[in-house]
Design a protein around this motif. Sequence first.
Motif, short mmCIF file in Angstrom:
data_model
loop_
_atom_site.label_atom_id
_atom_site.label_comp_id
_atom_site.label_asym_id
_atom_site.label_seq_id
_atom_site.Cartn_x
_atom_site.Cartn_y
_atom_site.Cartn_z
N PHE B 15 39.37 33.08 46.87
CA PHE B 15 38.30 32.52 47.72
C PHE B 15 38.14 31.07 47.26
O PHE B 15 37.52 30.83 46.22
CB PHE B 15 36.99 33.30 47.55
N GLY B 16 38.72 30.15 47.97
CA GLY B 16 38.72 28.75 47.52
C GLY B 16 39.53 28.65 46.24
O GLY B 16 40.68 29.09 46.20
N ASN B 17 38.89 28.11 45.19
CA ASN B 17 39.61 27.96 43.91
C ASN B 17 39.50 29.21 43.05
O ASN B 17 40.17 29.31 42.03
CB ASN B 17 39.03 26.77 43.13
N ARG B 18 38.62 30.14 43.45
CA ARG B 18 38.37 31.32 42.60
C ARG B 18 39.38 32.42 42.91
O ARG B 18 39.56 32.81 44.06
CB ARG B 18 36.95 31.84 42.83
N LEU B 19 40.01 32.90 41.85
CA LEU B 19 40.98 33.98 42.00
C LEU B 19 40.22 35.31 41.87
O LEU B 19 39.81 35.70 40.78
CB LEU B 19 42.05 33.86 40.91
N ALA B 20 40.03 35.99 43.00
CA ALA B 20 39.25 37.23 42.99
C ALA B 20 40.10 38.43 42.58
O ALA B 20 39.62 39.35 41.92
CB ALA B 20 38.63 37.46 44.36
N LEU B 21 41.35 38.45 43.02
CA LEU B 21 42.27 39.52 42.64
C LEU B 21 43.59 38.88 42.22
O LEU B 21 44.13 38.03 42.93
CB LEU B 21 42.53 40.47 43.82
N ASP B 22 44.09 39.29 41.07
CA ASP B 22 45.29 38.66 40.54
C ASP B 22 46.41 39.70 40.41
O ASP B 22 46.45 40.46 39.44
CB ASP B 22 44.96 38.04 39.17
N SER B 23 47.23 39.77 41.42
CA SER B 23 48.39 40.66 41.43
C SER B 23 48.03 42.09 41.00
O SER B 23 48.60 42.65 40.06
CB SER B 23 49.47 40.09 40.51
N LEU B 24 47.08 42.65 41.73
CA LEU B 24 46.58 44.00 41.40
C LEU B 24 47.57 45.08 41.84
O LEU B 24 47.99 45.12 43.00
CB LEU B 24 45.23 44.22 42.09
N ASN B 25 47.94 45.92 40.89
CA ASN B 25 48.80 47.08 41.18
C ASN B 25 48.04 48.35 40.84
O ASN B 25 47.40 48.41 39.78
CB ASN B 25 50.07 47.04 40.31
N LEU B 26 48.13 49.33 41.71
CA LEU B 26 47.37 50.55 41.47
C LEU B 26 47.90 51.66 42.36
O LEU B 26 48.31 51.41 43.49
CB LEU B 26 45.91 50.25 41.82
N ALA B 27 47.95 52.88 41.84
CA ALA B 27 48.40 54.01 42.67
C ALA B 27 47.47 55.20 42.41
O ALA B 27 47.14 55.50 41.26
CB ALA B 27 49.83 54.38 42.34
N VAL B 28 47.05 55.83 43.50
CA VAL B 28 46.16 56.99 43.39
C VAL B 28 46.87 58.20 43.97
O VAL B 28 47.39 58.15 45.09
CB VAL B 28 44.84 56.73 44.17
#
Lengths: 260, 230
Positions: B15-28
């Motif tokens: 969001f602009g300069n803010r990194l809200a999610l950084d290469s999120l990996n997940l499995a359920v």
Amino acid sequence: MKRLILAEMVVLFRRPTARAMLAVSAGLAFVVVFVLGGLQGSSVQFNGKPIPEIMSFSGPDAGLWALQLRHFFVMPLFLLTLAGQSVAGERSSHLMREQLVRPVSRHQMLLAKLISLWLFSVVALAVGGLVSVGLASPWLGVEGPWSQWMAGFGLSVLTDLGVLALGFVLSSFFRSTAGVVIAGLMVLGVDWGARLGLSALGFLGIKSAVGLNEFMLGTGLNLWSSVGPDWRWSSLVALGLWVAAMLSVARFRLNRLDVP
Amino acid sequence: MASDALVINAITRRFGNRLALDSLNLAVDEAEIYGFLGPNGAGKTTAIRCILGLISPDSGTVSIFGNTDPVSRLVSVGAMVETPAFHEFLSGRDNLGLSAAYGQMDPSVIAPAMERVGLHDRADDLVSTYSLGMRQRLGLARAILGDPRLLILDEPTNGMDPRGMKDVRELLVKMAAQGTTVFISSHLLAEVAQLCSRVGILDRGVLVHESTVDAGLEDTYLSMTRGGIG
């Protein structure tokens, strides 16, 4: 899609603004009929002539006056408000989020909202038409410009679509209903001023100004009143082009917007 | 993997300069209750909004039961994101009716959902007369409409009394036992510990820890996340 439209219609018929719009549609028609009824037998003069001599009084005349009053400010205000509430308002109040967590594309959602609002505006138009003509015909007489009223009535459906398209495109830029309404009225106001200026230029002999005037948004929205000898197909084309352009922009922007 | 109900593959969102999610990996996995933990502002809701297609990730993909299409992958999903929103001038039943229409579900799914959250006797009352806890229950009813295969819940017990929280826990455990996959975001460790089989801890957009639930969850959480006060 049919179910979506019906579901949105249920929401609309319960929405206080929409109910107010129906009441005002009927109320305006009542006012027109009673004012015309009062003027018919009055001795009030205008430019030295009694009003009954310079005005015609009948059911369709009342219908035309009711349409005139409807399209002057009141209904555009309601339609812009409803479009703003349905798109910008629902987006900022998270209601759009609740709809989009379902397997429905934003395009389908937009279309369902537009069609339901358009159908609702037709209902409001019909209420006003039935009340004005239904009350005025037995009172003021049935001899009158029926074809003009029917054409104006039918073309009002397209005018409403144009105002709704304006509301939708503005809803893709603004986050609040108030923003949509204010911006919508400003657009209509600026358009009116521009058309006035173009008319003045046309009066001075600049022909291109006349041509441009025919393709202004307001000229298209006034389509309903241009029935008769002044009818120009270009106004209908202009309205169609404006509606297509505004809805395309609304769709493009809403497809890319983050939904909070 | 065929047994994965939800797979998040390297999603990044700024969001602009803010990194809200950084290469999120997940499995359920299917039929598990997965707890998605993290402090306020860690990116939990952003991740959920990406899963549900409410926002687009800058990169990465989301797959639900093998489907990556942002619209059609939601066919078997029920969701409640943050505080649920409703049309105040409609009844609880009509609000669910609108959602059922958007989900292409038969209106007959509404009554059982209302029943399961204990709102059947207030179904025809206007939502404007509902308390915060009742709105939360109604949001849950909307999420479980039509028995979805994957249930995504963001802080589902916000504003609920202890009785309501217990009812929700029991409902979710029952649904998981019947095969529903539950993905639940929360910052209430006790709630997650009682409910979930596996947890992932998110901090500043990064999945910093993933494990089965054990007695040391609180210590793990506190050591893995950074405090915002002081």
